[in-house]
Design a protein around this motif. Structure first.
Motif, short mmCIF file in Angstrom:
data_model
loop_
_atom_site.label_atom_id
_atom_site.label_comp_id
_atom_site.label_asym_id
_atom_site.label_seq_id
_atom_site.Cartn_x
_atom_site.Cartn_y
_atom_site.Cartn_z
N ILE A 105 -5.38 -16.58 60.14
CA ILE A 105 -5.36 -15.13 60.32
C ILE A 105 -6.68 -14.54 59.83
N SER A 106 -6.96 -13.33 60.29
CA SER A 106 -8.18 -12.66 59.86
C SER A 106 -7.99 -12.10 58.45
N PRO A 107 -9.09 -11.90 57.73
CA PRO A 107 -8.95 -11.41 56.36
C PRO A 107 -8.26 -10.06 56.26
N TYR A 108 -8.52 -9.16 57.23
CA TYR A 108 -7.88 -7.85 57.09
C TYR A 108 -6.37 -7.94 57.33
N GLN A 109 -5.96 -8.91 58.16
CA GLN A 109 -4.52 -9.11 58.34
C GLN A 109 -3.88 -9.65 57.06
N GLY A 110 -4.60 -10.55 56.39
CA GLY A 110 -4.09 -11.07 55.11
C GLY A 110 -3.93 -9.95 54.11
N GLN A 111 -4.93 -9.08 54.05
CA GLN A 111 -4.86 -7.97 53.10
C GLN A 111 -3.72 -7.02 53.46
N LEU A 129 8.88 -16.51 52.82
CA LEU A 129 8.89 -17.73 53.64
C LEU A 129 7.74 -17.65 54.64
N GLU A 130 6.98 -18.73 54.74
CA GLU A 130 5.92 -18.79 55.75
C GLU A 130 6.17 -19.98 56.67
N ILE A 131 6.17 -19.71 57.97
CA ILE A 131 6.37 -20.77 58.97
C ILE A 131 5.03 -20.97 59.68
N GLY A 132 4.30 -22.00 59.29
CA GLY A 132 2.95 -22.26 59.81
C GLY A 132 1.92 -21.89 58.77
N THR A 133 1.46 -22.88 58.02
CA THR A 133 0.63 -22.61 56.83
C THR A 133 -0.82 -23.03 57.01
N PHE A 134 -1.07 -24.06 57.83
CA PHE A 134 -2.44 -24.52 58.10
C PHE A 134 -3.13 -24.82 56.76
N THR A 135 -4.31 -24.29 56.51
CA THR A 135 -5.03 -24.61 55.26
C THR A 135 -4.67 -23.66 54.11
N GLY A 136 -3.66 -22.84 54.33
CA GLY A 136 -3.12 -22.08 53.20
C GLY A 136 -3.70 -20.71 52.97
N TYR A 137 -4.47 -20.19 53.95
CA TYR A 137 -5.15 -18.90 53.72
C TYR A 137 -4.16 -17.73 53.68
N SER A 138 -3.28 -17.62 54.68
CA SER A 138 -2.31 -16.51 54.66
C SER A 138 -1.36 -16.66 53.47
N ALA A 139 -0.98 -17.90 53.17
CA ALA A 139 -0.10 -18.13 52.01
C ALA A 139 -0.78 -17.69 50.72
N LEU A 140 -2.10 -17.93 50.62
CA LEU A 140 -2.81 -17.55 49.39
C LEU A 140 -2.85 -16.03 49.23
N TRP A 141 -3.11 -15.32 50.32
CA TRP A 141 -3.07 -13.85 50.26
C TRP A 141 -1.70 -13.40 49.74
#
Ligand code: SAM
Length: 228
Positions: A51-57, A72-84
């Motif tokens: 996801i884009s950074p502004y979407q994470g924010q 709950l997150e479905i689809g984590t990839f390298t963890g960027y959205s989860a980290l936000w």
């Protein structure tokens, strides 16, 4: 059709790049660890999945607004959205993350550790449908505050139904990529991913179990609030 935002978007509806950069320059508050993860993810062949950074924010703001504790997150990839999201959770908050790829999971874990949020996150490396079924089988229906759906598109309908079961009344589901670069609005495009997204968008429009908002940010983000 008239251009609904003259001077803001190009012909494909994307925000003009200088305005996008301006938007980031006056609004993005991405911590250093998030920036570092985004930069490492950019080296990945599939980096466009993040996801884009502004979407994470924006999603972090939603979690704070709701006082969310259980995500709950479905689809984590390298963890960027989860980290936000994990950074926006209180110290007793938890995030259940679903992915199938060990290599991505290893990158995610490294950053979650450095950010000090690894103890909030449990990553399940398995087909997400199995993980969701296990959550339901272990009595976690009606307990999640927020669900982010961002995995394989053909399963979005199943993810939505199971997420709605897992969500507490008043909880929120955010569904990514619902505009699918515009393909959903072009009836000549009939690949399985597009059909699945088009079908889900239509189904949600009629679904009286939710309050609904489809936002044209990023690749389209649907917010579905589970009614009481
Ligand atoms: C779009 S990416 C997620 C991006 C992530 N939310 C972010 O913003 O960084 C989709 C992820 O879903 C995972 N995935 C695809 N099919 C899956 C399945 N059936 N079960 C679990 N994960 C799956 C992929 O491995 C991939 O990492």
């Amino acid at each position: 059709m008239a251009n609904y935002s003259p001077g803001i978007r190009d012909n494909s509806g994307q925000l003009l790049s200088h305005l996008y950069n301006y938007l980031l320059s006056v609004s993005l508050r991405e911590s250093q660890i998030l920036t570092q993860l985004r930069q490492e993810t950019a080296q990945q062949p599939m980096s466009g999945m993040q996801i884009s950074p502004y979407q994470g924010q924006f999603m972090a703001l939603l979690l704070r607004l709701m006082g969310a504790k259980k995500v709950l997150e479905i689809g984590t990839f390298t963890g960027y959205s989860a980290l936000w999201m994990a950074l926006a959770l209180p110290s007793d908050g938890t995030l259940t993350a679903c992915d199938m790829n060990e290599e991505y999971g290893a990158i995610a874990h490294r950053y979650w550790q450095t950010a000090g949020v690894a103890d909030k996150i449990t990553l399940h490396l398995a087909p997400a449908l199995d993980t969701l079924d296990n959550l339901l089988a272990t009595g976690q229906a009606d307990t999640f505050d927020f669900v982010f759906i961002d995995a394989d598109k053909v399963n979005y309908g199943h993810y939505y139904e199971k997420s709605l079961d897992l969500l507490r009344p008043g909880g929120l589901i955010a569904i990514d990529n619902v505009l699918w670069s515009g393909a959903v609005a072009d009836p000549t495009i009939t690949d399985p991913d597009t059909l699945a997204l088009r079908h889900l968008n239509q189904a949600l429009h009629q679904d009286d179990r939710i309050e609904l908002s489809l936002l044209p940010i990023a690749d389209g983000l649907t917010l579905a609030l589970k009614r009481f």
